[in-house]
Design an enzyme around this catalytic site. Structure first.
Site, PDB file in Angstrom:
ATOM      1  N   SER A   1      -0.440  -6.371  -4.653  1.00  0.00           N
ATOM      2  CA  SER A   1       0.223  -5.510  -5.725  1.00  0.00           C
ATOM      3  C   SER A   1       1.481  -5.772  -5.994  1.00  0.00           C
ATOM      4  O   SER A   1       2.145  -6.818  -5.508  1.00  0.00           O
ATOM      5  CB  SER A   1       0.340  -4.411  -5.483  1.00  0.00           C
ATOM      6  OG  SER A   1       1.251  -3.722  -4.697  1.00  0.00           O
ATOM      7  N   LYS A   2       1.978  -6.103  -7.607  1.00  0.00           N
ATOM      8  CA  LYS A   2       3.085  -6.407  -7.809  1.00  0.00           C
ATOM      9  C   LYS A   2       4.101  -5.071  -7.333  1.00  0.00           C
ATOM     10  O   LYS A   2       5.498  -5.730  -7.222  1.00  0.00           O
ATOM     11  CB  LYS A   2       3.212  -5.617  -9.349  1.00  0.00           C
ATOM     12  CG  LYS A   2       4.150  -5.529 -10.040  1.00  0.00           C
ATOM     13  CD  LYS A   2       4.706  -6.638 -10.989  1.00  0.00           C
ATOM     14  CE  LYS A   2       5.757  -6.947 -11.136  1.00  0.00           C
ATOM     15  NZ  LYS A   2       6.188  -8.272 -11.129  1.00  0.00           N
ATOM     16  N   ARG A   3       3.647  -4.125  -6.637  1.00  0.00           N
ATOM     17  CA  ARG A   3       4.918  -3.189  -6.585  1.00  0.00           C
ATOM     18  C   ARG A   3       5.552  -3.695  -4.995  1.00  0.00           C
ATOM     19  O   ARG A   3       6.957  -3.837  -5.045  1.00  0.00           O
ATOM     20  CB  ARG A   3       4.263  -1.831  -5.547  1.00  0.00           C
ATOM     21  CG  ARG A   3       4.836  -0.440  -6.618  1.00  0.00           C
ATOM     22  CD  ARG A   3       4.473   0.461  -6.214  1.00  0.00           C
ATOM     23  NE  ARG A   3       2.890   0.588  -5.926  1.00  0.00           N
ATOM     24  CZ  ARG A   3       1.963   0.210  -5.118  1.00  0.00           C
ATOM     25  NH1 ARG A   3       2.593   1.020  -4.603  1.00  0.00           N
ATOM     26  NH2 ARG A   3       0.632   0.656  -5.527  1.00  0.00           N
TER      27      ARG A   3
END
Ligand code: GLU
Length: 483
Positions: free
Chosen positions: A256-258
């Protein structure tokens, strides 16, 4: 598919934003499979979910694929015998196929208002039963259905899912994957805006475009039984499937982008080489069966096979990407690095003097860079005098004696006949011996004085690249601070 059919595969992204590294991997595996088998690689844009479309996404996707070197054989802007290749230009085909299903009573209109469906779901939750459409509209008398349709009542089209059946997907990576139909709900295949959903459009197109192998991410596995039903309803043969393993963060959560960049665009902007990124994503799920890790695209075509793609999630390790980038960078000729870094230096307002100078800088730095971006972080001092000196290095490498030591060196460098690596080394060593200190003390102090940081190529190489004039000027500035 029959054995003799020439493979046709497709990459079918939805234009919902930047191309994700997972998307690049899907595109790459399809590309490699096509090239390896002498098949055809099709690009199809799946833009039927009008709410998720992002402007410019298709252009960006095409640009990114070109940058990556994954050339498709048929697709938007390229043509081919199976177009159009953009789903929003194929709506008549989906309507025809919707009608085929409706006529065969394998699909039916549903007029239920969202509030009714919501209420039904709540009740089911209360009763602790799995949420499932109660087929209210399937039970409407035909006259009622005609009446509602004639009145233009908003509706969707649902596809029937039979009870108590086992649906089997033949998957090249997972073997036979079985699904129990009872766990599936009837599926919306046409939305109230008249656009088909992914399921209908995807199956109709895969069939009409002659797709023999569907190679896509594992997240699409749950859709597969619905697709198998559609193939059956239409009386079509089912393509061979291959669902690629999920991409995971280092902690094994879904990528994920996180936890870092996921858009190919971001790696491109950060100065990574397409060759390295392609090499990196190739290894996310596939391996050559031995220890080799560095591959060009041509080598991947030669080596790739779906049999060597694993089932378990592939961990996305940015350090590995950096390392691969370094390996590919090293292999590049100086001139091509030069052409790549020149525009970015100019854009940053840095004066690189001339090509000959820049080439020397690149030769000195080449083995140390893991991306072109590093050039701006670690090679800035080749293009302008340091504005400050790294604090930690200052504490460590500049002592009370440093001013005096650098001062003596400065006076010798002013007159040393030849400003070469050899003579610089001789001068530093001689001075160290005279002062009774290790050459390292002088080397560290001088490196910080001329570059402002404590890492980089060998000091003598660094100084010869900078040239006498620059080195002397920088030593004088540092001495003013050193006292
Ligand atoms: N449009 C889907 C996507 O965005 C395609 C999935 C498939 O390959 O069937 O990935």
């Amino acid at each position: 598919m029959t054995e003799r059919q020439t493979p046709r595969v497709r990459f079918a992204p939805s234009p919902t934003g930047f191309l994700h590294v997972g998307g690049l991997r899907t595109a790459l595996y399809n590309y490699l499979f096509a090239r390896k088998t002498g098949g055809t690689f099709v690009l199809r844009i799946e833009d039927t979910d009008r709410t998720r479309i992002v402007e410019g996404a298709v252009e960006n996707l095409l640009k990114t694929l070109t940058w990556s070197g994954l050339e498709f054989d048929e697709g938007p802007g390229k043509g081919g015998g199976y177009g159009p290749y953009v789903q929003s230009e194929r709506l008549n085909l989906y309507r025809e196929h919707r009608d085929i299903l409706m006529d065969a009573r394998q699909a039916y209109p549903c007029f239920c208002a969202p509030e009714r469906l919501e209420e039904m779901r709540k009740q089911q939750q209360k009763m602790r039963i799995a949420p499932k459409y109660d087929r209210h509209c399937l039970k409407l008398p035909p006259e009622k259905v005609s009446e509602l349709l004639a009145a233009g009542t908003p509706h969707v089209i649902m596809m029937k899912v039979p009870e108590s059946e086992t649906l089997t997907a033949n998957d090249d990576i997972r073997g036979d994957v079985e699904f129990i139909s009872d766990r599936l709900d009837d599926q919306v295949i046409v939305k109230s805006d008249g656009y088909p959903t992914y399921h209908l459009a995807n199956v109709v197109d895969d069939h009409l475009m002659g797709i023999t192998h569907v190679i896509r991410g594992e997240e699409w596995l749950p859709s597969t039984p619905k697709h198998i039903l559609l193939y059956r309803y239409f009386g079509w043969s089912v393509p061979q499937f291959a669902h690629l393993p999920l991409l995971l963060n280092a902690d094994r959560s879904k990528l994920s982008k996180r936890q870092g960049d996921v858009a190919v665009e971001e790696y491109r902007a950060a100065g990574y080489l397409p060759e390295a990124l392609v090499n990196f994503v190739a290894l996310l799920g596939w391996n050559p069966g031995d220890e080799r890790e560095i591959f060009s695209l041509e080598e991947l075509v030669k080596e790739f096979s779906l049999e060597r793609v694993g089932k378990s999630g592939a961990i996305f390790n940015v350090d590995k990407l950096k390392w691969l980038n370094q390996q590919h960078l090293r292999g590049l000729p100086t001139t091509s690095i030069l052409e790549k870094v020149k525009p970015s230096l100019t854009a940053a307002g840095l004066d690189y003097r001339d090509d000959a100078y820049l080439a020397k800088v690149i030769d000195a730095m080449k083995d140390r860079l893991s991306s072109f971006d590093d050039f701006h972080s670690f090679a800035l001092y080749f293009f302008r005098d340091p504005e400050n000196y790294d604090e930690t290095a200052r504490r460590k490498n500049w002592g009370p004696e440093s001013g005096k030591q650098v001062g003596i060196l400065l006076s010798r460098l002013e007159t040393v006949p030849e400003f070469s690596e050899q003579s610089l080394e001789g001068t530093v060593k001689e001075l160290a011996a005279e002062l009774g200190i290790s050459p390292g003390r002088i080397i560290h102090a001088v490196r910080l004085a001329v570059s402002g940081i404590s890492i980089g190529p060998g000091l003598y190489e660094l100084m010869t690249v900078l040239g006498r004039e620059t080195v002397l000027r920088r030593l004088r500035s540092a001495i003013r601070i050193l006292g």
